[in-house]
Design a protein around this motif. Sequence first.
Motif, short mmCIF file in Angstrom:
data_model
loop_
_atom_site.label_atom_id
_atom_site.label_comp_id
_atom_site.label_asym_id
_atom_site.label_seq_id
_atom_site.Cartn_x
_atom_site.Cartn_y
_atom_site.Cartn_z
N ILE A 84 -48.59 29.90 99.42
CA ILE A 84 -49.51 31.02 99.66
C ILE A 84 -49.17 32.17 98.71
CG2 ILE A 84 -50.18 32.79 101.34
CD1 ILE A 84 -49.93 30.75 103.51
N LYS A 89 -56.84 30.73 93.19
CA LYS A 89 -58.10 30.20 93.71
C LYS A 89 -59.27 30.98 93.13
CE LYS A 89 -57.00 32.79 97.96
NZ LYS A 89 -56.63 32.69 99.36
N TRP A 92 -62.98 29.92 97.70
CA TRP A 92 -62.20 29.42 98.82
C TRP A 92 -62.87 29.84 100.12
CZ3 TRP A 92 -61.41 33.71 95.99
CH2 TRP A 92 -61.14 34.91 96.64
N ASN A 94 -62.40 31.53 104.19
CA ASN A 94 -61.58 32.30 105.11
C ASN A 94 -62.44 32.60 106.33
OD1 ASN A 94 -59.46 33.79 106.19
ND2 ASN A 94 -59.02 34.84 104.27
N ASN A 98 -62.00 38.05 108.27
CA ASN A 98 -61.23 38.32 107.06
C ASN A 98 -62.12 38.59 105.85
OD1 ASN A 98 -59.37 35.87 108.53
ND2 ASN A 98 -58.45 37.85 108.14
N PRO A 101 -63.98 42.26 106.93
CA PRO A 101 -63.13 43.03 107.84
C PRO A 101 -63.83 44.33 108.24
CG PRO A 101 -62.26 43.13 105.61
CD PRO A 101 -63.39 42.15 105.60
N ALA A 119 -65.69 32.61 99.98
CA ALA A 119 -65.39 33.84 99.24
C ALA A 119 -65.16 33.51 97.77
CB ALA A 119 -64.15 34.53 99.83
N TYR A 166 -61.73 42.85 96.85
CA TYR A 166 -62.14 41.58 97.45
C TYR A 166 -61.08 40.48 97.34
CZ TYR A 166 -66.54 44.06 97.15
OH TYR A 166 -67.51 45.01 97.26
N GLY A 167 -59.92 40.81 96.80
CA GLY A 167 -58.87 39.80 96.66
C GLY A 167 -59.31 38.60 95.86
N ALA A 168 -60.15 38.84 94.84
CA ALA A 168 -60.75 37.73 94.11
C ALA A 168 -59.87 37.26 92.95
CB ALA A 168 -62.12 38.13 93.58
N ARG A 247 -70.23 41.90 100.88
CA ARG A 247 -68.88 42.31 101.32
C ARG A 247 -68.62 43.76 100.93
NH1 ARG A 247 -64.82 38.21 98.92
NH2 ARG A 247 -63.32 39.35 100.20
#
Lengths: 261, 387
Positions: A84, A89, A92, A94, A98, A101, A119, A166-168, A247
Amino acid sequence: METSRRNFLKISGVCALGLTALPVADVFGESDLPKAIKNPQALTGQHWAMVVDMKKCWEKGKEGCKDCILACHAVHNVPDIGSIKEEIKWIWTNHYENVFPGQENEYNVKNLEGRPFIALCNHCTNPPCVRVCPTQATFKRPEDGIVMMDFHRCIGCRYCMAGCPYGARSFNWRDPRPFIKTELNMRFPTRERGVVEKCNFCAERLAEGLLPACVEACKVGALSFGDLADPNSVVRKLLASHFTMRRKPELGTQPNVYYIV
Amino acid sequence: MLERALTGDKRYYRWLMFLLVLMGLGFASYLYQFNKGLTITGLSRDVSWGFYIAQFTFLVGVAASAVMVVLPYYLHNVKVFGKITILGEFLAIASVTMCLLFIIVDLGKPMRLLNVLLYPTPNSILFWDMVVLNGYLFLNLLIGWNVLEAERKGVHYPNWVKPLIYISIPWAVSIHTVTAFLYAGLPGRHYWLTAIMAARFLASAFASGPALLILLAFLVKKYTKFDPGKEAIDKLSQIITYAMIISLFFVGLEVFTAFYSNIPSHMEAIEYLFFGIHGHGRLVPFMWLFLILAIVALVLLINPNTRKQEKTLKIACLATFFSMWLEKGLGLVIAGFIPNPFNEVREYAPTIPELMIAIGVWATGFFVLTILYKIATSVKEETAPSI
């Protein structure tokens, strides 16, 4: 030869000046001719966007289907590091709470329990990652709005990862090549350690007239890709006929990935 | 003047050797990182900046704090700072050196560092940070060196230095403001998205920097014949007192806004730091230690009796420095990434090689500082009127 400090400085000054000659020559040597000739079959658009129909994905797709993810990661030589911490990625899944949020409540979370949400990079119209990059290694293509990465220019400062809400974005903490578990796609570059990577809306496939790999791989048609500037495009039609979500719209990034829930 | 760094007693050389050993260990660890990649650190996809960038941020503050001796001395003619100014400027040089090294060790592709110059990008705050930090380094080198050299020759420093001194004052403020903007302008990182970030940075810098300067001044007084002067230390300790009060006040403001508004995303990072969330609370003991040290420092600083006594002042300075280090050099950067954009908690802890590299950079900074202070104190000793 005797040389004084003054002379030494003079000579180094002249040498430093000489180094600037090349960029100057580049400016004057520029021509208007295109550097590459475009494939006539290329898909062109002014404003690419994706609509993710999660309803279709859940209702028509097989449970645990990962076709879109597998297709993307195989086409782009995305490594499977197996932790992790260093996960890489491009697309993916989720949970709802998440991916969206702050928009969850006890009841909708319960209804959507166990339902995967897809996502990926939102290819924002106002991308914070592009704003913060100190070398323009990540940039928005002026012609169609795709947010791209230049793997050869990235210095690995990871400012874009802090900037992306966005944690992309994924970083190659180690050499990714030994971890590419799919058959190597020789038509797309692998990465070196120390650079950031993310979804590129399959810019390399669009250039050959192909739809993004994830869109092509989805057997139930949950993923649609098209040009928002074209009123007859599939995405415009979907947006006109469905209520959609994006998002974190409050951040003003103007994501170009829409969700039908 | 450099030759003065080459002559010293045994203790001086032993100290330098000790630092060189630490630098060597740090460099060996860096080679390991250079070969394996940043995988050897505790950093992750979710906490993508950690100990290195936190040290960098903290040290920009120490560097900027030189302005707290330069400004009173040159703008308000506070004579007591005359002797200590050079110590402040040289501390700034050592700190900026460490800042730049911490950035370099954090890069995934350090050999592409010059891309920042090759493709200058004014919309990136990191580009401006590079500009102001290097500018500040050169300003302090030029000013410190020329003023000291003039002092050695017994003449007034050249006139062209004066405008540079005036420029260096707002420039010092700029380095910490720009560094705060690295964080304060990012959407979706709620703990950092605060308009008082730059103000907080400056306040904590003006506490921690002068605290370190006082401790260094005491060391200089103990080991050389140069005495920076009791009045200068008194004045500095007053500055630290005010800066410390303002600094904690600012932290309180953040807590109020987050908790009275009751907006979850604003509360979560603070909750994580002080209480832990979703069962994760690795930083909780450190943040409480920060609070305790800050209170100890405040009690000792506000009371004039303890502030004026050398022994208690030293404790107050140590408490100030470490409390601010915990708050800024540890909590602030890490908590910005927790929870992550998916509202998940992925914790971070530095690894041994990561800490070794950090210690190596600190040792390099202290090596530079020792050499510079050696030169400064030698010149001061030579030019001091014999009693």
